[in-house]
Design a protein around this motif. Structure first.
Motif, PDB file in Angstrom:
ATOM      1  N   ARG A 103     -34.482  -6.401   4.267  1.00 36.33           N
ATOM      2  CA  ARG A 103     -35.336  -5.925   5.580  1.00 36.33           C
ATOM      3  C   ARG A 103     -35.721  -4.629   5.970  1.00 36.33           C
ATOM      4  N   SER A 180     -47.766  -7.345   0.086  1.00 32.53           N
ATOM      5  CA  SER A 180     -48.501  -6.230   1.561  1.00 32.53           C
ATOM      6  C   SER A 180     -49.918  -6.015   1.563  1.00 32.53           C
ATOM      7  N   ARG A 187     -56.427  -8.922   5.252  1.00 35.97           N
ATOM      8  CA  ARG A 187     -56.991  -8.542   7.155  1.00 35.97           C
ATOM      9  C   ARG A 187     -58.386  -8.068   7.435  1.00 35.97           C
ATOM     10  N   ARG A 197     -47.599  -3.837  13.503  1.00 35.21           N
ATOM     11  CA  ARG A 197     -46.403  -4.027  13.476  1.00 35.21           C
ATOM     12  C   ARG A 197     -46.319  -5.375  13.275  1.00 35.21           C
ATOM     13  N   GLU A 198     -46.990  -6.080  14.582  1.00 36.54           N
ATOM     14  CA  GLU A 198     -45.939  -7.877  13.992  1.00 36.54           C
ATOM     15  C   GLU A 198     -46.722  -7.947  13.159  1.00 36.54           C
ATOM     16  N   PHE A 199     -48.123  -8.634  12.787  1.00 39.30           N
ATOM     17  CA  PHE A 199     -48.416  -8.600  10.746  1.00 39.30           C
ATOM     18  C   PHE A 199     -47.954  -8.270  10.052  1.00 39.30           C
ATOM     19  N   VAL A 201     -44.330  -7.344  10.003  1.00 40.32           N
ATOM     20  CA  VAL A 201     -43.709  -8.354  10.303  1.00 40.32           C
ATOM     21  C   VAL A 201     -43.195  -9.768   9.869  1.00 40.32           C
ATOM     22  N   SER A 202     -44.943 -10.084   9.863  1.00 41.60           N
ATOM     23  CA  SER A 202     -44.407 -11.791  10.145  1.00 41.60           C
ATOM     24  C   SER A 202     -44.895 -11.458   8.247  1.00 41.60           C
ATOM     25  N   MET A 203     -45.436 -10.480   7.335  1.00 37.99           N
ATOM     26  CA  MET A 203     -45.573 -10.317   6.511  1.00 37.99           C
ATOM     27  C   MET A 203     -43.522 -10.515   5.362  1.00 37.99           C
ATOM     28  N   ASP A 205     -41.389 -11.702   6.467  1.00 38.14           N
ATOM     29  CA  ASP A 205     -40.166 -12.587   7.320  1.00 38.14           C
ATOM     30  C   ASP A 205     -40.594 -14.030   7.103  1.00 38.14           C
ATOM     31  N   GLY A 206     -41.861 -14.638   6.740  1.00 40.77           N
ATOM     32  CA  GLY A 206     -42.514 -15.450   6.596  1.00 40.77           C
ATOM     33  C   GLY A 206     -43.401 -15.504   5.354  1.00 40.77           C
TER      34      GLY A 206
END
Length: 216
Positions: A103, A180, A187, A197-199, A201-203, A205-206
């Protein structure tokens, strides 16, 4: 390709020679052509393949059209070389983050400059969508310039995690490495949203971490 297509005085015919771009492996001194190729990438990202013309590239590069036509017989050839030269901005594989966790390494790859370069490459891909289906050579060039560099980084980070025992040795590295970059392309091209960055990080972690058996 007809003689008309190769005639440097026939701008429209040369610009429209997109269906069969030629000589993918053609060697050139890219340092000498750098300004023209950079200009071609910029115009391609802004106008798309169909809207791009040799005139636009020449004006952006402050070069004469004759100079471009002496080196590239058609718009298709120029675009293939321009896309291939985008690889010069590839990430330095010898200086990847090494935080001790998968991570941490993946998060460490999310940098403002990296995001800007990735966004521009995806804009180029969007500009080429109209011609990809009928130009296999262009599809290969796009994959090598846009998708493969990021996938190779992910493969390296995943193998490193396997070596330190963080994830299972039978992890499907090749498939997970493509998650990714593939989702980033979807996307941008389909959802018309930025890859921020938000997208990412969500990829991580999720999707990616659960796929390798790590609970974020």
């Amino acid at each position: 390709m007809t003689q008309l297509d190769l005639d440097p005085t026939n701008t429209r015919a040369a610009d429209d020679t997109a269906a069969e771009p030629a000589r993918l492996g053609r060697k050139r001194d890219h340092s000498r052509d750098a300004d023209i190729l950079d200009a071609a990438v910029d115009v391609l990202a802004e106008e798309g393949y169909d809207g791009m013309t040799i005139d636009m590239v020449a004006a952006r590069a402050k070069a004469g059209k004759a100079t471009l036509y002496r080196r590239w017989a058609s718009k298709g050839e120029l675009v293939i070389d321009a896309v291939a030269c985008m690889k010069k901005d590839d990430l330095d594989l010898d200086r990847l983050p090494d935080t001790g966790t998968l991570r941490g390494d993946l998060i460490g790859m999310i940098k403002p400059r990296t995001l800007e370069e990735a966004e521009k490459k995806l804009q180029v891909m969007a500009g080429l969508m109209s011609v990809l289906a009928r130009s296999p050579e262009l599809s290969d060039a796009i994959s090598q310039a846009i998708i493969e560099p990021r996938a190779e980084v992910n493969r390296i980070l995943l193998r490193r995690a396997i070596e330190r025992g963080e994830i299972a040795a039978d992890c499907d590295v090749d498939t997970i490495a493509l998650i990714s970059p593939s989702m980033a392309a979807y996307r941008t091209l389909v959802l018309k949203k930025p890859v921020d960055r938000e997208f990412l990080v969500s990829m991580i972690d999720g999707v990616i971490l659960p796929a390798v058996g790590i609970r974020p």
